[in-house]
Design a protein around this motif. Structure first.
Motif, PDB file in Angstrom:
ATOM      1  N   LYS A 102      13.655  30.887  29.632  1.00 49.53           N
ATOM      2  CA  LYS A 102      13.647  31.330  31.025  1.00 49.53           C
ATOM      3  C   LYS A 102      15.019  31.875  31.355  1.00 49.53           C
ATOM      4  CE  LYS A 102      10.253  28.649  33.534  1.00 49.53           C
ATOM      5  NZ  LYS A 102      10.155  27.310  34.119  1.00 49.53           N
ATOM      6  N   VAL A 103      15.028  33.121  31.775  1.00 50.33           N
ATOM      7  CA  VAL A 103      16.306  33.774  32.007  1.00 50.33           C
ATOM      8  C   VAL A 103      17.048  33.115  33.180  1.00 50.33           C
ATOM      9  CG1 VAL A 103      15.416  35.612  33.530  1.00 50.33           C
ATOM     10  CG2 VAL A 103      17.388  36.043  32.091  1.00 50.33           C
ATOM     11  N   GLU A 104      16.303  32.539  34.146  1.00 46.92           N
ATOM     12  CA  GLU A 104      16.945  31.842  35.267  1.00 46.92           C
ATOM     13  C   GLU A 104      17.737  30.627  34.765  1.00 46.92           C
ATOM     14  OE1 GLU A 104      13.614  32.499  35.309  1.00 46.92           O
ATOM     15  OE2 GLU A 104      13.515  34.112  36.786  1.00 46.92           O
ATOM     16  N   GLU A 105      17.162  29.937  33.760  1.00 50.36           N
ATOM     17  CA  GLU A 105      17.851  28.772  33.192  1.00 50.36           C
ATOM     18  C   GLU A 105      19.125  29.211  32.473  1.00 50.36           C
ATOM     19  OE1 GLU A 105      17.141  25.588  33.639  1.00 50.36           O
ATOM     20  OE2 GLU A 105      15.543  26.278  34.984  1.00 50.36           O
ATOM     21  N   LEU A 106      19.010  30.299  31.707  1.00 49.62           N
ATOM     22  CA  LEU A 106      20.172  30.821  30.988  1.00 49.62           C
ATOM     23  C   LEU A 106      21.324  31.083  31.947  1.00 49.62           C
ATOM     24  CD1 LEU A 106      21.597  32.258  28.535  1.00 49.62           C
ATOM     25  CD2 LEU A 106      20.508  34.349  29.361  1.00 49.62           C
ATOM     26  N   ARG A 107      20.988  31.679  33.110  1.00 49.18           N
ATOM     27  CA  ARG A 107      22.047  32.095  34.039  1.00 49.18           C
ATOM     28  C   ARG A 107      22.671  30.930  34.774  1.00 49.18           C
ATOM     29  NH1 ARG A 107      18.607  37.192  35.756  1.00 49.18           N
ATOM     30  NH2 ARG A 107      19.067  38.466  33.949  1.00 49.18           N
ATOM     31  N   LYS A 108      22.026  29.766  34.719  1.00 48.85           N
ATOM     32  CA  LYS A 108      22.688  28.577  35.260  1.00 48.85           C
ATOM     33  C   LYS A 108      23.774  28.095  34.311  1.00 48.85           C
ATOM     34  CE  LYS A 108      18.580  27.312  37.708  1.00 48.85           C
ATOM     35  NZ  LYS A 108      17.289  26.648  37.502  1.00 48.85           N
ATOM     36  N   THR A 109      23.623  28.396  33.028  1.00 49.88           N
ATOM     37  CA  THR A 109      24.611  28.014  32.034  1.00 49.88           C
ATOM     38  C   THR A 109      25.689  29.080  31.860  1.00 49.88           C
ATOM     39  OG1 THR A 109      22.746  27.014  30.898  1.00 49.88           O
ATOM     40  CG2 THR A 109      24.829  27.046  29.716  1.00 49.88           C
ATOM     41  N   VAL A 110      25.275  30.337  32.014  1.00 49.00           N
ATOM     42  CA  VAL A 110      26.215  31.440  31.834  1.00 49.00           C
ATOM     43  C   VAL A 110      26.416  32.135  33.180  1.00 49.00           C
ATOM     44  CG1 VAL A 110      26.707  33.546  30.554  1.00 49.00           C
ATOM     45  CG2 VAL A 110      25.353  31.741  29.490  1.00 49.00           C
ATOM     46  N   GLY A 111      27.514  31.819  33.843  1.00 50.70           N
ATOM     47  CA  GLY A 111      27.796  32.409  35.153  1.00 50.70           C
ATOM     48  C   GLY A 111      28.491  33.741  35.014  1.00 50.70           C
ATOM     49  N   MET A 112      28.528  34.480  36.125  1.00 60.01           N
ATOM     50  CA  MET A 112      29.161  35.803  36.042  1.00 60.01           C
ATOM     51  C   MET A 112      29.927  36.145  37.314  1.00 60.01           C
ATOM     52  SD  MET A 112      27.482  39.344  34.790  1.00 60.01           S
ATOM     53  CE  MET A 112      28.535  40.574  34.033  1.00 60.01           C
ATOM     54  N   VAL A 113      31.056  36.826  37.108  1.00 58.98           N
ATOM     55  CA  VAL A 113      31.849  37.339  38.219  1.00 58.98           C
ATOM     56  C   VAL A 113      31.962  38.841  38.010  1.00 58.98           C
ATOM     57  CG1 VAL A 113      34.103  37.294  39.348  1.00 58.98           C
ATOM     58  CG2 VAL A 113      33.132  35.187  38.422  1.00 58.98           C
ATOM     59  N   PHE A 114      31.767  39.595  39.082  1.00 60.48           N
ATOM     60  CA  PHE A 114      31.661  41.035  38.947  1.00 60.48           C
ATOM     61  C   PHE A 114      32.953  41.752  39.297  1.00 60.48           C
ATOM     62  CE2 PHE A 114      27.491  39.316  39.420  1.00 60.48           C
ATOM     63  CZ  PHE A 114      26.701  40.068  38.577  1.00 60.48           C
ATOM     64  N   GLN A 115      32.913  43.052  39.018  1.00 54.86           N
ATOM     65  CA  GLN A 115      34.078  43.897  39.213  1.00 54.86           C
ATOM     66  C   GLN A 115      34.507  43.938  40.680  1.00 54.86           C
ATOM     67  OE1 GLN A 115      33.299  47.607  37.406  1.00 54.86           O
ATOM     68  NE2 GLN A 115      35.250  48.506  37.950  1.00 54.86           N
ATOM     69  N   LYS A 116      33.540  44.227  41.541  1.00 58.07           N
ATOM     70  CA  LYS A 116      33.830  44.275  42.967  1.00 58.07           C
ATOM     71  C   LYS A 116      33.395  42.943  43.558  1.00 58.07           C
ATOM     72  CE  LYS A 116      32.877  47.155  46.757  1.00 58.07           C
ATOM     73  NZ  LYS A 116      31.523  47.143  47.284  1.00 58.07           N
ATOM     74  N   PRO A 117      34.262  42.305  44.367  1.00 59.81           N
ATOM     75  CA  PRO A 117      33.810  41.048  44.989  1.00 59.81           C
ATOM     76  C   PRO A 117      32.505  41.287  45.751  1.00 59.81           C
ATOM     77  CG  PRO A 117      36.113  41.496  45.512  1.00 59.81           C
ATOM     78  CD  PRO A 117      35.602  42.697  44.796  1.00 59.81           C
ATOM     79  N   ASN A 118      31.504  40.458  45.479  1.00 62.76           N
ATOM     80  CA  ASN A 118      30.209  40.703  46.136  1.00 62.76           C
ATOM     81  C   ASN A 118      29.654  39.445  46.805  1.00 62.76           C
ATOM     82  OD1 ASN A 118      29.758  39.343  43.769  1.00 62.76           O
ATOM     83  ND2 ASN A 118      28.145  40.668  43.010  1.00 62.76           N
TER      84      ASN A 118
END
Lengths: 274, 285
Positions: A102-118
């Motif tokens: 489940k990609v939602e589960e993956l993203r709980k383990t792998v967080g992300m911060v983007f180029q522009k503050p969002n």
């Protein structure tokens, strides 16, 4: 001011990752990755392992595929029309492109911060709480505790302590980016992906983010894409140089910056192209 | 005269042209409304609003008409809002961007341009005859809902696509499912735009006459409708009926009814503008 006193890379005790090693235990391990956008090949057979609780920087000229490569680790490319790929990526030895995952589960383990503050157009508090709320957590005490811890971790708490209910959009750019980091930390990931997190910020705000990244290394595996060569040199343990979709060189940051094996790396780092 | 002078003169000329056309348009509208108010105001009273229609102009009122308009408005909203917004969300968020989607998109845009009387014929055949709803409020509301669906779908899509993709990315990257992202981020951020579109579409529906005449809304209804299956009339039809009478008194009645109808549409447009501004202020990224 701070970076002058720091010379952390020299005393590194970690073993250096190798481009194709099978013996090491990697937190993240990309194996023979090809990425296509329709017919265009954006990533060309890249294999690379990322060590746990280290900072790995991806550098390279615009369009070299470093952001595309980064976004493979939390499957953010899945939304792009015409995207397809070969190879697989292991997170703690499990394939994240497994159809059953489940990609939602993956993203709980792998967080992300983007180029522009969002930040979301909500209050500061609700921004950080969002990741917990969508998991269905209702315990308000738990959420509040986690929000405050995360804001402290992101070194933002002291600045906004009394204004948690204020709109996140009223913060400065640098504060917004730290808020985005806090928001990512609140769901307790083990990996943090950062896609040029300081490119939209002024030098002082950038410096704060860099210090923060350094701090976070204790608990998180961090992968950072950056345009800024000095930044890669300052913050990362290992550096990967990508050029036109291929991995040219990967290894200890100190070594890449002082004594690269490939001429192309040397040329890029010294500013002769890119 | 050198070239700077020439272009300055042209600049000035164009400005005067622009101002005069704008003022002209507003003036025509103002004169029209002023005339209507001048004519109709004397007839406008509480009595007029609560009286049933009658053969005698002085005793005639618009009670059945505005109750009918209200019924139609509410039912049309209930039908078109979920359908239109749902279709808009589907097309923007779920639908694959392929040839079929392109085809649908063009057709929806075309549907928005189909004359309303054609929708009336469709409603007559589909709802009144085949589904045997008769000349009911429900048949009329379904017809009007069809008429404004394309407008709602298009404005919903526009409002959704105006939400910056960075918000979507942020939500997805935190582990939100597609629906969670839509529900917690996309819809709140685009709701002002969606609502504006819906209200403007509805205010168009309120003024429609042709499709309702075709599905059989009556000119003379001696009772106020009690339920969705009752026969009905609406304000525009009542107005249409009155202006076609030879007696001057009925024309005055029509003017008074127009004031009420204009008030309803202006009110709805005003609400739309208010909502849009409120949401814009809240969402300025």
């Amino acid at each position: 001011m701070e970076s002058e006193t720091k010379s952390p890379k020299a005393t590194q005790e970690k073993t250096e990752p190798k481009m194709d090693s099978k013996s090491q235990n990697y937190k993240l391990h990309a194996k023979n990755i090809d990425v296509f956008y329709d017919d265009f090949k954006a990533i060309n057979n890249i294999s690379l392992g990322i060590l746990e609780k280290s900072i790995t920087a991806f550098i390279g000229p615009s369009g070299c595929g470093k952001s595309t490569f980064l976004r493979l680790f939390n499957r953010m490319n899945d939304y792009i029309d015409g995207f397809s790929m070969n190879g697989n990526i292991l997170l703690d030895d499990k394939n994240i492109y497994d159809p059953d995952l489940k990609v939602e589960e993956l993203r709980k383990t792998v967080g992300m911060v983007f180029q522009k503050p969002n930040p979301f157009p909500k209050s500061i508090y609700e921004n950080v709480a969002y990741g917990l709320r969508i998991q269905g957590i209702k315990d308000e005490d738990f959420i509040e505790e986690r929000v405050i811890t995360s804001l402290k971790q992101a070194t933002l708490f002291s600045e906004i302590e009394d204004n948690l209910d204020k709109s996140a959009l009223s913060l400065s750019g640098g504060q917004q980016q730290r808020l985005c980091i806090a928001r990512a930390l609140a769901v307790k990931p083990s990996v943090l992906l950062m896609d040029e997190p300081t490119s939209a910020l002024d030098p002082i705000s950038s410096g704060k983010i860099e210090d923060l990244v350094h701090e976070l290394k204790k608990d998180y595996t961090i992968v950072i894409v950056t345009h800024n060569m000095q930044q890669a040199g300052r913050v990362s343990d290992n550096t990967a140089f990508l050029y036109m979709g291929s991995l040219i060189e990967y290894g200890d940051t100190q070594k890449i910056f002082t004594n690269p094996e490939k001429d192309r790396t040397q040329n890029y780092i010294t500013g002769r192209f890119g | 005269m050198n070239s700077t002078d020439t272009s300055r003169t042209k600049d000035k000329a164009f400005r005067i042209l622009g101002i005069s056309t704008t003022v002209g348009c507003v003036l025509i509208l103002a004169v029209f409304i002023g005339f209507i108010i001048y004519q109709g105001m004397e007839r406008l009273s509480w009595e007029f609003l609560v009286s049933l229609p009658s053969r005698f102009a002085e005793q005639s009122g618009i009670y059945t008409a505005w109750i009918g308009t209200l019924w139609v408005l509410v039912l049309t909203t209930l039908i078109s809002f979920p359908l239109g917004v749902g279709a808009g969300i589907y097309l923007e968020e779920y639908g694959k961007k392929n040839k079929l989607a392109k085809f649908l998109e063009i057709n929806i845009a075309n549907l928005a341009g189909v004359p309303s009387v054609i929708y009336g014929l469709l409603g007559l055949e589909a709802f009144v005859r085949i589904m045997k709803m008769g000349n009911s409020i429900l048949a009329g509301s379904l017809t009007l809902a069809l008429l404004i669906l394309p407008i709602i779908i298009v404005s919903t899509r526009e409002a959704i696509s105006a939400v910056p993709s960075s918000i979507r990315d942020a939500s997805n990257a935190l582990g939100a499912s597609k629906w969670q992202t839509i529900w917690h981020q996309i819809l709140p951020a685009s709701f002002g735009g969606i609502l504006t579109g819906v209200i403007l579409a509805l205010s168009r529906a309120v003024g429609e006459t042709a499709p309702l005449i075709v599905v059989g809304a009556l000119a003379y209804v001696p009772f106020a409708p009690q339920g969705p299956m009752d026969e009905f009339t609406v304000l525009p039809i009542q107005i249409f009926n009155w202006v076609s009478r030879p007696q001057h008194e009925f024309v005055i009645n029509a003017a008074a009814a127009i004031i009420v109808l204009l008030f309803i549409t202006f009110l709805m447009n005003g609400i739309a503008v208010y909502l849009r501004n409120r949401w814009q202020n809240k969402m300025n990224w």
